[in-house]
Design an enzyme around this catalytic site. Structure first.
Site, mmCIF file in Angstrom:
data_model
loop_
_atom_site.group_PDB
_atom_site.id
_atom_site.type_symbol
_atom_site.label_atom_id
_atom_site.label_comp_id
_atom_site.label_asym_id
_atom_site.label_seq_id
_atom_site.Cartn_x
_atom_site.Cartn_y
_atom_site.Cartn_z
ATOM 1 N N MET A 205 0.701 -1.302 0.396
ATOM 2 C CA MET A 205 -0.354 0.400 -0.055
ATOM 3 C C MET A 205 0.881 1.191 0.005
ATOM 4 O O MET A 205 0.565 2.350 0.315
ATOM 5 C CB MET A 205 -0.846 -0.027 1.597
ATOM 6 C CG MET A 205 -1.820 -1.204 1.429
ATOM 7 S SD MET A 205 -3.446 -0.806 2.100
ATOM 8 C CE MET A 205 -2.967 -1.271 3.447
ATOM 9 N N ALA B 24 4.381 3.680 1.046
ATOM 10 C CA ALA B 24 5.205 4.689 1.915
ATOM 11 C C ALA B 24 5.892 3.227 2.023
ATOM 12 O O ALA B 24 6.366 2.451 3.436
ATOM 13 C CB ALA B 24 3.834 4.420 3.219
ATOM 14 N N LEU B 25 6.789 2.984 1.419
ATOM 15 C CA LEU B 25 7.822 1.602 1.596
ATOM 16 C C LEU B 25 9.057 2.024 2.503
ATOM 17 O O LEU B 25 9.416 3.093 2.417
ATOM 18 C CB LEU B 25 8.533 1.747 -0.116
ATOM 19 C CG LEU B 25 7.045 1.092 -1.159
ATOM 20 C CD1 LEU B 25 7.901 1.035 -2.476
ATOM 21 C CD2 LEU B 25 6.596 0.331 -0.871
ATOM 22 N N HIS B 26 9.021 0.672 3.180
ATOM 23 C CA HIS B 26 10.345 1.009 4.389
ATOM 24 C C HIS B 26 11.161 -0.457 4.076
ATOM 25 O O HIS B 26 11.004 -0.786 3.336
ATOM 26 C CB HIS B 26 10.023 0.679 5.182
ATOM 27 C CG HIS B 26 8.600 -0.125 6.063
ATOM 28 N ND1 HIS B 26 8.754 -1.211 5.927
ATOM 29 C CD2 HIS B 26 7.373 -0.251 6.591
ATOM 30 C CE1 HIS B 26 7.196 -1.921 5.990
ATOM 31 N NE2 HIS B 26 6.474 -1.165 6.174
ATOM 32 N N HIS C 245 9.037 -4.084 3.315
ATOM 33 C CA HIS C 245 8.828 -4.224 1.590
ATOM 34 C C HIS C 245 10.165 -3.975 0.832
ATOM 35 O O HIS C 245 9.906 -4.789 -0.311
ATOM 36 C CB HIS C 245 8.169 -2.675 1.194
ATOM 37 C CG HIS C 245 6.876 -2.322 2.320
ATOM 38 N ND1 HIS C 245 6.765 -1.211 2.872
ATOM 39 C CD2 HIS C 245 5.925 -2.835 2.253
ATOM 40 C CE1 HIS C 245 5.501 -0.694 3.010
ATOM 41 N NE2 HIS C 245 4.219 -2.020 2.865
ATOM 42 N N GLN D 269 -10.049 -2.557 2.721
ATOM 43 C CA GLN D 269 -9.710 -3.170 3.632
ATOM 44 C C GLN D 269 -10.305 -2.368 4.755
ATOM 45 O O GLN D 269 -9.247 -2.500 6.085
ATOM 46 C CB GLN D 269 -8.984 -3.870 3.767
ATOM 47 C CG GLN D 269 -7.624 -2.776 3.356
ATOM 48 C CD GLN D 269 -6.022 -3.745 2.637
ATOM 49 O OE1 GLN D 269 -5.929 -4.034 1.176
ATOM 50 N NE2 GLN D 269 -5.248 -3.632 3.891
HETATM 51 P P1 AMP Z 1 1.608 -3.026 3.842
HETATM 52 O O1 AMP Z 1 1.641 -2.069 2.311
HETATM 53 O O2 AMP Z 1 2.056 -2.862 4.836
HETATM 54 O O3 AMP Z 1 0.063 -3.608 3.231
HETATM 55 O O4 AMP Z 1 2.464 -3.880 3.325
HETATM 56 C C1 AMP Z 1 2.832 -4.925 2.447
HETATM 57 C C2 AMP Z 1 3.415 -6.487 2.584
HETATM 58 O O5 AMP Z 1 4.318 -6.026 2.853
HETATM 59 C C3 AMP Z 1 2.552 -6.967 3.539
HETATM 60 O O6 AMP Z 1 3.086 -8.609 2.632
HETATM 61 C C4 AMP Z 1 3.019 -6.676 4.663
HETATM 62 O O7 AMP Z 1 3.136 -8.175 5.563
HETATM 63 C C5 AMP Z 1 4.853 -7.365 4.074
HETATM 64 N N1 AMP Z 1 5.497 -6.097 6.021
HETATM 65 C C6 AMP Z 1 5.142 -4.893 6.360
HETATM 66 N N2 AMP Z 1 6.243 -5.337 7.369
HETATM 67 C C7 AMP Z 1 7.141 -6.024 6.953
HETATM 68 C C8 AMP Z 1 7.816 -6.007 7.482
HETATM 69 N N3 AMP Z 1 8.744 -5.770 8.788
HETATM 70 N N4 AMP Z 1 8.795 -7.009 7.487
HETATM 71 C C9 AMP Z 1 8.519 -7.854 6.236
HETATM 72 N N5 AMP Z 1 7.285 -7.584 5.452
HETATM 73 C C10 AMP Z 1 6.261 -6.760 5.933
#
Ligand code: AMP
Length: 273
Positions: free
Chosen positions: A30, A32-34, A37, A61
Site C-alpha cells: 500500500m 509508504a515503502l520501508h 517492503h 480493507q
Molecule cells: P502493507 O503495505 O502494509 O500492506 O504491506 C505490504 C506487504 O509488506 C505485506 O505482505 C506485509 O506483510 C509486508 N510487510 C510489512 N511490514 C513488514 C516487515 N516489517 N517485514 C516484512 N514484511 C513486511
C-alpha cells in the site's frame, strides 16, 4: 523503471514476460515503502526472473473511521527506493482499474479470517482477499511475496490462492525489525517519541510469551504496565487454523491512543518451546 499506470500497460508488460517465458513475483503493497517492503522485493528478485511490486491503497480493507485518509502517501520517495533496487517496473493501478464496478467486496475470507484480526476488523480480510483476487487475475504472477509480519493475512491469502489460483506460490518473508526489535510498519510514522518507547516493548513481551517464559495473562499485564492503552488480543494460536490447540505462534494487536492519533500495532513470533 516502467510505471504501469493502467491495465493496458500491465497487460502488455505481462504479455512480454509470457512471450519470453520469464517468471514473475508480485509484491502487493500500500506504499509508504520501508525496509520490510524492500525485503519482499529483494526476495522476489531472487525467486523469479522479474519482480513486480504494486502500490495501491485498497479502500475495501478499511472500515469507516479507520485511517484510510491519514495513511502515509510517499509516492516519490517510494519510486526512488524502487529505482535504487533496479526494479524493472512498478504497477500503480487506479481504483477504476481495480474496481470497475465500484469498490465493493466480491470475495470473502471465510473461517480463517474470523478470529483475531477478524474479530476486531471484521471487514479487513474480505477487503484483502477481494483486492488480491483481482490483482492475481490481472497480473497472473508465478509467485507472490508477503510478509510474516501480517501472519494471519499471509495464511488467509494462501488459503484463497489454493482455492482460486493453485498455480501461484505464496511465499512468506520473515519480519524486518528496527534496532530495538520494533517490526517495521508504514503506520510507525504515527508514533511520537514517547509512544515509540512503549511500542518497542511489544516485541520484547511477545518474545517472552513465545519462549514460554510468561503466561498470556502476564503478557497482558506487562503490555498495560509498559503503557499500551488497549489490547485487542495477545495470545498463542495454531498458525494453520488460529485455534488455541497446539499453538505455534504468539500474536498480538495493541493500541497507543494518547498521541497525535490512535495507532494500532500488530506483531507475532513463532513459539520456540
Ligand atoms: P502493507 O503495505 O502494509 O500492506 O504491506 C505490504 C506487504 O509488506 C505485506 O505482505 C506485509 O506483510 C509486508 N510487510 C510489512 N511490514 C513488514 C516487515 N516489517 N517485514 C516484512 N514484511 C513486511
Amino acid at each position: 523503471m516502467k510505471k504501469l499506470i493502467n491495465n493496458n500497460l500491465l497487460k502488455k508488460f505481462c504479455g512480454d514476460l509470457d512471450d519470453k517465458n520469464l517468471t514473475m513475483a508480485l509484491v502487493p503493497t500500500m506504499g509508504a515503502l520501508h525496509e520490510g517492503h524492500l525485503a519482499l522485493i529483494k526476495e522476489g528478485m531472487k525467486q523469479a526472473d522479474i519482480c513486480l511490486p504494486y502500490i495501491y491503497l485498497n479502500p475495501t480493507q478499511f472500515a469507516a473511521g479507520e485511517d484510510l485518509d491519514q495513511y502515509p502517501k510517499t509516492l516519490e520517495a517510494d519510486i526512488d527506493k524502487l529505482e535504487d533496487l533496479n526494479v524493472a517496473a512498478v504497477w500503480l493501478p487506479s481504483t477504476h482499474d481495480i474496481y470497475p464496478n465500484g469498490s465493493q467486496i466480491t470475495h470473502k475470507a471465510g473461517a480463517l479470517g474470523k478470529p483475531l484480526e477478524g474479530e476486531y476488523r471484521p471487514h479487513f480480510f474480505d477487503g484483502v482477499v477481494t483486492v488480491l483476487h483481482r490483482m492475481f487475475e490481472l497480473s497472473k504472477p508465478d509467485y507472490v511475496m508477503m510478509g510474516e509480519k501480517d501472519f494471519q493475512q499471509l495464511q488467509v491469502t494462501k488459503h484463497m490462492a489454493a482455492q482460486y489460483f493453485p498455480e501461484i506460490d505464496i511465499i512468506g518473508v520473515p519480519t524486518i525489525r528496527d534496532k530495538n526489535g520494533l517490526a517495521l510498519s508504514s503506520r510507525n510514522v504515527y508514533l511520537n517519541p514517547e509512544e515509540y518507547e512503549i511500542a518497542i516493548c511489544l516485541n520484547q513481551i511477545l518474545k517472552e510469551l513465545a519462549q514460554g517464559a510468561i503466561t498470556e495473562k502476564k503478557a497482558h499485564q506487562k503490555l498495560l504496565s509498559a503503557g499500551f492503552d488497549k489490547i485487542d488480543y495477545c495470545t498463542c494460536r495454531n498458525g494453520n487454523d488460529f485455534t488455541a490447540q497446539n499453538p505455534t505462534h504468539a500474536l498480538a494487536a495493541v493500541w497507543l491512543e494518547k498521541g497525535l492519533g490512535k495507532t494500532r500495532l500488530i506483531d507475532n513470533m513463532q513459539i520456540t518451546t
